[in-house]
Scaffold this active site. Structure first.
Site, PDB file in Angstrom:
ATOM      1  N   ASN A 129       0.938  -1.114   0.082  1.00  0.00           N
ATOM      2  CA  ASN A 129       0.089  -0.036   0.222  1.00  0.00           C
ATOM      3  C   ASN A 129       0.730   2.019  -0.026  1.00  0.00           C
ATOM      4  O   ASN A 129       1.357   1.454   1.243  1.00  0.00           O
ATOM      5  CB  ASN A 129      -0.911  -0.188   1.383  1.00  0.00           C
ATOM      6  CG  ASN A 129      -1.844   1.216   1.494  1.00  0.00           C
ATOM      7  OD1 ASN A 129      -1.834   1.764   0.484  1.00  0.00           O
ATOM      8  ND2 ASN A 129      -2.251   1.395   2.319  1.00  0.00           N
ATOM      9  N   TRP A 130       0.722   1.666  -1.525  1.00  0.00           N
ATOM     10  CA  TRP A 130       1.841   3.277  -0.951  1.00  0.00           C
ATOM     11  C   TRP A 130       1.574   4.447  -0.750  1.00  0.00           C
ATOM     12  O   TRP A 130       1.711   5.359  -1.007  1.00  0.00           O
ATOM     13  CB  TRP A 130       2.618   3.135  -2.752  1.00  0.00           C
ATOM     14  CG  TRP A 130       3.945   1.876  -3.229  1.00  0.00           C
ATOM     15  CD1 TRP A 130       3.711   1.165  -2.511  1.00  0.00           C
ATOM     16  CD2 TRP A 130       3.903   1.607  -4.210  1.00  0.00           C
ATOM     17  NE1 TRP A 130       4.151   0.299  -3.697  1.00  0.00           N
ATOM     18  CE2 TRP A 130       4.394   1.047  -4.392  1.00  0.00           C
ATOM     19  CE3 TRP A 130       4.311   2.639  -6.103  1.00  0.00           C
ATOM     20  CZ2 TRP A 130       5.764   0.587  -5.839  1.00  0.00           C
ATOM     21  CZ3 TRP A 130       4.699   2.456  -6.599  1.00  0.00           C
ATOM     22  CH2 TRP A 130       5.895   1.119  -6.534  1.00  0.00           C
ATOM     23  N   LYS A 131       0.101   4.352  -0.174  1.00  0.00           N
ATOM     24  CA  LYS A 131      -0.995   5.341   0.166  1.00  0.00           C
ATOM     25  C   LYS A 131      -0.230   6.686  -0.731  1.00  0.00           C
ATOM     26  O   LYS A 131      -0.513   6.584  -1.995  1.00  0.00           O
ATOM     27  CB  LYS A 131      -0.158   5.848   1.403  1.00  0.00           C
ATOM     28  CG  LYS A 131      -0.448   4.544   2.149  1.00  0.00           C
ATOM     29  CD  LYS A 131       0.025   4.797   4.177  1.00  0.00           C
ATOM     30  CE  LYS A 131      -0.281   2.888   5.128  1.00  0.00           C
ATOM     31  NZ  LYS A 131      -0.109   3.995   6.042  1.00  0.00           N
ATOM     32  N   HIS A 160      -9.688   1.761   5.086  1.00  0.00           N
ATOM     33  CA  HIS A 160      -8.259   1.737   5.722  1.00  0.00           C
ATOM     34  C   HIS A 160      -8.564   2.384   6.022  1.00  0.00           C
ATOM     35  O   HIS A 160      -9.200   3.342   7.030  1.00  0.00           O
ATOM     36  CB  HIS A 160      -7.492   2.071   4.456  1.00  0.00           C
ATOM     37  CG  HIS A 160      -6.308   2.048   4.836  1.00  0.00           C
ATOM     38  ND1 HIS A 160      -5.321   3.118   5.591  1.00  0.00           N
ATOM     39  CD2 HIS A 160      -4.363   0.922   5.338  1.00  0.00           C
ATOM     40  CE1 HIS A 160      -4.244   2.632   6.066  1.00  0.00           C
ATOM     41  NE2 HIS A 160      -4.135   1.429   5.749  1.00  0.00           N
ATOM     42  N   GLU A 203      -5.527  -4.318  11.028  1.00  0.00           N
ATOM     43  CA  GLU A 203      -4.510  -3.799  10.877  1.00  0.00           C
ATOM     44  C   GLU A 203      -5.304  -2.336  12.292  1.00  0.00           C
ATOM     45  O   GLU A 203      -5.504  -1.643  12.067  1.00  0.00           O
ATOM     46  CB  GLU A 203      -4.487  -2.528   9.874  1.00  0.00           C
ATOM     47  CG  GLU A 203      -4.345  -3.282   8.340  1.00  0.00           C
ATOM     48  CD  GLU A 203      -3.580  -2.639   7.505  1.00  0.00           C
ATOM     49  OE1 GLU A 203      -2.369  -2.297   7.260  1.00  0.00           O
ATOM     50  OE2 GLU A 203      -3.762  -1.408   7.475  1.00  0.00           O
ATOM     51  N   GLY A 230       2.254   2.791  10.311  1.00  0.00           N
ATOM     52  CA  GLY A 230       3.095   3.945  10.737  1.00  0.00           C
ATOM     53  C   GLY A 230       4.099   3.596  11.432  1.00  0.00           C
ATOM     54  O   GLY A 230       4.582   5.086  11.828  1.00  0.00           O
ATOM     55  N   SER A 268       3.313  -1.897  10.845  1.00  0.00           N
ATOM     56  CA  SER A 268       4.879  -1.367  10.777  1.00  0.00           C
ATOM     57  C   SER A 268       5.110  -2.935  10.279  1.00  0.00           C
ATOM     58  O   SER A 268       6.426  -3.288  11.651  1.00  0.00           O
ATOM     59  CB  SER A 268       5.047  -1.053  12.294  1.00  0.00           C
ATOM     60  OG  SER A 268       4.068  -0.367  12.267  1.00  0.00           O
ATOM     61  N   GLY A 323       2.609  -0.887   4.820  1.00  0.00           N
ATOM     62  CA  GLY A 323       2.749   0.192   4.039  1.00  0.00           C
ATOM     63  C   GLY A 323       4.160   0.909   3.751  1.00  0.00           C
ATOM     64  O   GLY A 323       5.308   0.586   2.467  1.00  0.00           O
TER      65      GLY A 323
HETATM   66  P1  PGA Z   1       2.990   0.839   7.535  1.00  0.00           P
HETATM   67  O1  PGA Z   1       1.417   0.996   7.180  1.00  0.00           O
HETATM   68  O2  PGA Z   1       3.267  -0.616   7.094  1.00  0.00           O
HETATM   69  O3  PGA Z   1       3.651   2.067   6.915  1.00  0.00           O
HETATM   70  O4  PGA Z   1       2.253   1.198   9.475  1.00  0.00           O
HETATM   71  C1  PGA Z   1       0.251  -0.257   6.972  1.00  0.00           C
HETATM   72  C2  PGA Z   1      -0.722   0.433   6.683  1.00  0.00           C
HETATM   73  O5  PGA Z   1      -1.494   1.234   6.382  1.00  0.00           O
HETATM   74  O6  PGA Z   1      -1.377  -0.380   5.712  1.00  0.00           O
END
Ligand code: PGA
Length: 256
Positions: free
Chosen positions: A11-13, A98, A168, A174, A216, A237
């Site tokens: 998920n590159w956001k 999400h 999640e 994050g 994370s 992410g």
């Molecule tokens: P993260 O994000 O791996 O940076 O914690 C995961 C997500 O929000 O899908």
């Protein structure tokens, strides 16, 4: 989506800032991702980069996903992504619900409509669920059950095979690997999610529904989570934007 495959979804956001960088990240992971035998890799870039990367990839092994989708197929809905556009561009997967979208105001009712619209367009749905924090009273469990039940209660039988659950917990997103969920907690959570899915879908379909963990995930915690967490893969992410890190995670998942 083949039953029994592990799944790693990137998920590159809202990253990276340029198409050039998006191409470079994709180039850095496509060799590894295409070489895997038992792991399905799904890349979810920003909506503008998505069709460009999709078009540029001539292979068949990597799949693509959008980070969101709208519940209407067409009409006066400025800024939205139609499930039919995803189908047309062969974007097979979509993340729905999400926590970062829910934080912008998306509610359970929106999520249900999006899930149904995406399934009608024969896309695979990666539904995100997760509690904001955990107290000692186990209230987070009923919260997760409610999120799953509202999203899936009325899903017609024929679409149930297109569902993936991404657990999640918001408190783990994050951060860094040592603040993520530990494998023991994940194991318990995955049993619980499967129990709720069994109530919804019956035992067989529930046991075939992939459960991913997100929050994370890095190369340093991926192995213990996948081996002891009773999960089918990850939603990743920040670590998915760093090809070396992401490729190491892919190796770990493939070998697990
Ligand atoms: P993260 O994000 O791996 O940076 O914690 C995961 C997500 O929000 O899908």
């Amino acid at each position: 989506m083949k039953t029994g495959m592990k799944i790693v979804c990137a998920n590159w956001k809202l990253n990276p800032p340029s198409l050039k960088e998006a191409r470079s990240i994709f180039d850095g992971i496509k060799g590894k991702a295409s070489s895997l035998k038992s792991t399905q890799v799904i890349i979810c870039p920003s909506p503008l980069h998505l069709p460009i990367l999709r078009e540029s990839y001539r292979g068949r092994k990597i799949s693509f996903g959008s980070q969101d989708v709208f519940w209407e197929e067409k009409g006066s809905f400025t800024g939205e992504i139609s499930p039919l556009h995803l189908r047309d561009l062969k974007v097979e997967y979509t993340i729905i619900g999400h926590s970062e979208r829910r934080r912008l105001g998306e509610g359970d009712e929106d999520v249900v409509k999006k899930v149904n619209a995406a399934l009608r367009a024969e896309r695979f749905v990666i539904l995100c669920v997760g509690e904001e924090k955990r107290g000692n009273d186990g209230a987070f469990l009923s919260f997760i059950a409610r999120e799953l039940k509202t999203a899936f209660e009325n899903i017609p039988l024929k679409y149930r095979k297109n569902i993936i659950v991404a657990y999640e917990p918001l408190w783990a997103i994050g951060k860094s690997a040592d603040e993520a969920m530990n494998p023991h907690q994940m194991h318990q959570m995955s049993l619980y999610i499967r129990k709720v899915l069994t109530e919804l879908f019956g035992k067989k379909r529930a046991s075939d529904t992939p459960i991913l963990y997100g929050g994370s995930v890095e190369a340093s915690n991926a192995e213990s989570l996948i081996k002891d967490g009773e999960i089918d893969g990850f939603l990743i992410g920040h670590a998915s934007l760093v090809p070396e890190e992401f490729n190491s995670i892919l190796d770990i998942v493939e070998k697990s």
